[in-house]
Enzyme design. Structure first.
Site, PDB file in Angstrom:
ATOM      1  N   LYS A  76      29.580  38.087  44.561  1.00 38.66           N
ATOM      2  CA  LYS A  76      29.190  37.957  45.965  1.00 38.66           C
ATOM      3  C   LYS A  76      29.522  36.549  46.471  1.00 38.66           C
ATOM      4  O   LYS A  76      30.100  36.379  47.534  1.00 38.66           O
ATOM      5  CB  LYS A  76      27.691  38.256  46.107  1.00 38.66           C
ATOM      6  CG  LYS A  76      27.194  38.182  47.524  1.00 38.66           C
ATOM      7  CD  LYS A  76      25.725  38.563  47.625  1.00 38.66           C
ATOM      8  CE  LYS A  76      25.213  38.253  49.022  1.00 38.66           C
ATOM      9  NZ  LYS A  76      23.793  38.574  49.185  1.00 38.66           N
ATOM     10  N   GLU A  80      29.490  31.946  35.226  1.00 41.59           N
ATOM     11  CA  GLU A  80      29.952  32.892  34.199  1.00 41.59           C
ATOM     12  C   GLU A  80      31.226  33.604  34.657  1.00 41.59           C
ATOM     13  O   GLU A  80      32.215  33.718  33.918  1.00 41.59           O
ATOM     14  CB  GLU A  80      28.870  33.958  33.934  1.00 41.59           C
ATOM     15  CG  GLU A  80      27.623  33.443  33.255  1.00 41.59           C
ATOM     16  CD  GLU A  80      26.547  32.999  34.230  1.00 41.59           C
ATOM     17  OE1 GLU A  80      26.893  32.612  35.378  1.00 41.59           O
ATOM     18  OE2 GLU A  80      25.372  33.023  33.838  1.00 41.59           O
ATOM     19  N   GLY A 127      22.749  41.116  45.964  1.00 45.20           N
ATOM     20  CA  GLY A 127      23.552  41.392  44.765  1.00 45.20           C
ATOM     21  C   GLY A 127      23.088  42.639  44.028  1.00 45.20           C
ATOM     22  O   GLY A 127      23.881  43.494  43.648  1.00 45.20           O
ATOM     23  N   ARG A 128      21.774  42.770  43.838  1.00 41.26           N
ATOM     24  CA  ARG A 128      21.264  43.906  43.060  1.00 41.26           C
ATOM     25  C   ARG A 128      21.205  45.199  43.870  1.00 41.26           C
ATOM     26  O   ARG A 128      20.754  46.233  43.368  1.00 41.26           O
ATOM     27  CB  ARG A 128      19.906  43.556  42.451  1.00 41.26           C
ATOM     28  CG  ARG A 128      18.892  43.018  43.433  1.00 41.26           C
ATOM     29  CD  ARG A 128      17.713  42.379  42.719  1.00 41.26           C
ATOM     30  NE  ARG A 128      16.794  41.727  43.646  1.00 41.26           N
ATOM     31  CZ  ARG A 128      16.908  40.482  44.073  1.00 41.26           C
ATOM     32  NH1 ARG A 128      17.951  39.746  43.684  1.00 41.26           N
ATOM     33  NH2 ARG A 128      16.022  39.953  44.890  1.00 41.26           N
ATOM     34  N   GLU A 132      13.908  41.024  39.289  1.00 39.76           N
ATOM     35  CA  GLU A 132      14.455  39.963  40.136  1.00 39.76           C
ATOM     36  C   GLU A 132      13.916  40.132  41.572  1.00 39.76           C
ATOM     37  O   GLU A 132      13.733  39.153  42.290  1.00 39.76           O
ATOM     38  CB  GLU A 132      15.992  39.985  40.134  1.00 39.76           C
ATOM     39  CG  GLU A 132      16.617  38.667  40.565  1.00 39.76           C
ATOM     40  CD  GLU A 132      18.129  38.603  40.355  1.00 39.76           C
ATOM     41  OE1 GLU A 132      18.863  39.234  41.126  1.00 39.76           O
ATOM     42  OE2 GLU A 132      18.575  37.904  39.435  1.00 39.76           O
ATOM     43  N   HIS A 191      12.579  55.851  17.270  1.00 44.80           N
ATOM     44  CA  HIS A 191      12.730  55.316  15.913  1.00 44.80           C
ATOM     45  C   HIS A 191      12.750  53.793  15.910  1.00 44.80           C
ATOM     46  O   HIS A 191      13.185  53.174  14.936  1.00 44.80           O
ATOM     47  CB  HIS A 191      13.995  55.900  15.283  1.00 44.80           C
ATOM     48  CG  HIS A 191      13.917  57.389  15.179  1.00 44.80           C
ATOM     49  ND1 HIS A 191      13.315  58.028  14.118  1.00 44.80           N
ATOM     50  CD2 HIS A 191      14.298  58.361  16.047  1.00 44.80           C
ATOM     51  CE1 HIS A 191      13.358  59.339  14.327  1.00 44.80           C
ATOM     52  NE2 HIS A 191      13.946  59.570  15.497  1.00 44.80           N
ATOM     53  N   LYS A 248      20.044  27.266  36.428  1.00 42.04           N
ATOM     54  CA  LYS A 248      21.468  27.035  36.715  1.00 42.04           C
ATOM     55  C   LYS A 248      21.689  25.553  36.989  1.00 42.04           C
ATOM     56  O   LYS A 248      22.653  24.946  36.523  1.00 42.04           O
ATOM     57  CB  LYS A 248      21.911  27.811  37.954  1.00 42.04           C
ATOM     58  CG  LYS A 248      21.995  29.309  37.797  1.00 42.04           C
ATOM     59  CD  LYS A 248      22.555  29.911  39.084  1.00 42.04           C
ATOM     60  CE  LYS A 248      22.370  31.407  39.157  1.00 42.04           C
ATOM     61  NZ  LYS A 248      22.711  31.964  40.454  1.00 42.04           N
TER      62      LYS A 248
HETATM   63  O1  F6P Z   1      21.129  36.098  38.768  1.00 46.73           O
HETATM   64  C1  F6P Z   1      21.185  35.550  40.025  1.00 46.73           C
HETATM   65  C2  F6P Z   1      22.258  36.197  40.868  1.00 46.73           C
HETATM   66  O2  F6P Z   1      22.323  35.503  42.054  1.00 46.73           O
HETATM   67  C3  F6P Z   1      22.015  37.689  41.107  1.00 46.73           C
HETATM   68  O3  F6P Z   1      21.128  37.947  42.113  1.00 46.73           O
HETATM   69  C4  F6P Z   1      23.405  38.162  41.361  1.00 46.73           C
HETATM   70  O4  F6P Z   1      23.494  39.544  41.285  1.00 46.73           O
HETATM   71  C5  F6P Z   1      24.144  37.429  40.270  1.00 46.73           C
HETATM   72  O5  F6P Z   1      23.540  36.145  40.238  1.00 46.73           O
HETATM   73  C6  F6P Z   1      25.626  37.318  40.452  1.00 46.73           C
HETATM   74  O6  F6P Z   1      25.953  36.658  41.635  1.00 46.73           O
HETATM   75  P1  F6P Z   1      27.396  36.747  42.256  1.00 46.73           P
HETATM   76  O7  F6P Z   1      27.667  38.156  42.603  1.00 46.73           O
HETATM   77  O8  F6P Z   1      27.357  35.850  43.446  1.00 46.73           O
HETATM   78  O9  F6P Z   1      28.377  36.251  41.226  1.00 46.73           O
END
Ligand code: F6P
Length: 544
Positions: free
Chosen positions: A206, A212, A266-267, A352, A383, A511
């Protein structure tokens, strides 16, 4: 909670003192019609909540919280595109992403969002057709055989979970992979089996700044460029983001960028272009069926009467278990291998969204919010951790999900799966008293001494509350409705708790500290500001 809701909860707490310590066994014994009173159907779904520790009278009083907390008002604000995500100044209009074309406008900041939503869906459809039809060619002229989605959190969990859930609908030739973790092992193991010539990457973020995703995208780009040269990037990378400036800076052709909007959390973004890898995995028609299912659940949520409204019922039961019975967790137990990633997906959606410490006024909350959600596909969980649910002495509300029909029909499997699912909820509800166990062991011919020794180990307290959601079968429409059910459940809870479910400031601090630590670990910045534990850990890694 706002004062009126808190007051109503206190009254309900007083009124249910005896009921809260009751046993489910006795509740079933007292009412032969308990299942009829505490279960509900929608289309060919069945929600059985008769094994929850709640009476019909208490449910009626819990329903009162809906009005007291003004859930209808908040639903209206959400649908009107108000900035209900007030701490980020944003609307939450994910419902627009699944609204069919023939319906009316959905307004945001004075304009209708639907033309842009439908336009992006069309663009996804054209792209999927080009990939499936083998018209889209890589830099060497070969068609694409493998898609790698690089994203994390909401840019990964939804499409990843749904791709697994809809395995029975997968495109026969195209393989879709997911990479999320910053640990290089994630990307490296996926790339090890792929050829650059036939691989296409979707960089999904987003913000297009997430560490990452940017690291994985840079490493994937390096892997591709080493094999095919810089020129190949345009044919092997597409992006999904709200930040098209950063997408262009990465070197992705704007033609190959899919967008969505800041009013999609995002979610809550599976329904947007973030669903592109899923649309590629199962085809755009199936993706549209997923949207149709979610929309059907939206309509149900907005219009179904109180006692039949599934998101409302699930939310009230969670409030009951959390705020009245004191449960701090909920086990999500899909008896479906295909729904194996659902607990992980819902962890983000629920924890979240509703794992918050202050209310909408910024004041410290005086009630518990989202319980810890955990779980695993049945029967595997049986199990592993069911022992604790049965005899571990903790309150663990359980949520079983199972389909009447299998998505992979191997003879002999599904009846056993259903039997196990229903047997678990029965055992958790009923338990087995010491007297019953003693009688059973004695009847089996065991010596009295042995019976006395073993009976305590083989008795079960029961009274563990559970809900069972029985679905017709796992198809795109049903999955869409199921996920929308949870989105609305989370929303109702947030209104009753008086919190903003659409921000996630809690993940920011870690972060921030990670960015400060990075140069210390790299040895380019001093670490004297660190506490002794963090400094010790950093020092132990130096030189490795
Ligand atoms: O974990 C925090 C967050 O902002 C989530 O809400 C989001 O889905 C995720 O990081 C990834 O964010 P982006 O889509 O901006 O890479």
């Amino acid at each position: 909670m706002n004062p009126a809701t808190a007051h109503a909860c206190q009254a309900l707490m007083r009124a249910t003192e005896a009921e809260r310590s009751g046993h489910l066994r006795d509740m079933f014994a007292a009412d032969a019609q308990r299942f009829e009173h505490l279960s509900v159907s929608w289309n060919d779904w069945l929600l059985d909540y008769s094994k929850q520790r709640v009476s019909a009278q208490t449910m009626a009083r819990l329903h009162g919280l809906w009005q007291t907390a003004d859930v209808p008002g908040w639903i209206a604000r959400m649908r009107a595109g108000d900035a209900i995500n007030h701490s980020e100044g944003r609307a939450a209009l994910h419902i627009a992403l699944r609204q069919p074309a023939h319906m009316g406008p959905i307004m945001h900041a004075g304009s209708d969002v639907m033309p842009a939503v439908l336009g992006e869906l069309e663009k996804m459809q054209r792209f999927a057709a080009a990939i499936h039809g083998r018209h889209w060619r890589g830099a060497t002229g070969e068609p694409i055989s493998d898609i790698v989605n690089i994203g994390i959190g909401g840019s990964d969990l939804g499409p990843r979970m749904a791709t697994q859930a809809l395995a029975a609908f997968r495109h026969p030739e195209l393989k879709v992979h997911y990479v999320a973790n910053l640990d290089g092992a994630d990307l490296a193991t996926v790339l090890a089996a792929l050829q650059p010539r036939t691989t296409l990457f979707i960089v999904a973020s987003k913000t297009f700044t997430t560490q990452e995703t940017m690291q994985n995208a840079a490493s994937a780009r390096h892997w591709l460029v080493q094999a095919l040269g810089e020129i190949a990037v345009a044919r092997h990378f597409v992006a999904v983001s709200t930040n098209l400036v950063e997408v262009a800076r990465f070197g992705i052709d704007p033609e190959n960028a899919f967008t969505f909007w800041d009013w999609v959390g995002g979610r809550y973004s599976l329904w947007s272009a973030i669903g592109l890898p899923l649309a590629l995995a199962v085809g755009c028609d199936n993706f549209r069926q997923l949207l149709a299912g979610a929309h059907a659940m939206d309509e149900h949520f907005f219009s179904a009467p109180a006692e039949k409204n599934l998101p409302r019922l699930l939310a009230l039961l969670e409030i009951w278990n959390t705020n009245f019975l004191g449960a701090g967790n909920r086990a999500l137990l899909p008896y479906s291998q295909s729904l194996g990633l659902l607990p992980r997906y819902l962890q983000q959606l629920e924890m979240e969204s509703n794992g918050k410490q202050v209310d909408r006024q910024g004041l410290q909350l005086d009630c518990a919010t989202a319980p810890i959600l955990w779980g695993e596909a049945g029967t595997n969980g049986q199990h592993a951790f069911y022992q604790l649910i049965h005899q571990g002495g903790r309150l663990v509300p359980c949520e079983f999900i199972v389909c009447k029909q299998p998505d992979f029909a191997l003879p002999g499997h599904h009846e056993k799966l259903l039997a196990n699912c229903f047997a678990q909820s029965e055992a958790l509800m009923r338990g087995r008293t010491l007297a019953e166990t003693t009688a059973e062991l004695a009847a089996s011919g065991m010596a009295a001494e042995q019976v006395a020794l073993l009976a305590p180990y083989r008795s079960f307290p029961g009274n563990q509350p559970s809900t069972t959601l029985l679905l017709p079968r796992l198809d795109p429409f049903t999955l869409g409705a199921l996920l929308a059910l949870y989105e609305h459940k989370v929303f109702v809870e947030s209104v009753i708790w008086d919190i903003n479910p659409f921000d996630q400031w809690g993940v920011e601090y870690g972060k921030q500290l990670a960015s400060r630590l990075l140069p210390v670990i790299a040895g380019t910045a001093p670490g004297e500001h660190l506490d002794s534990s963090t400094a010790g850990l950093v020092a132990a890694c130096r030189g490795h």
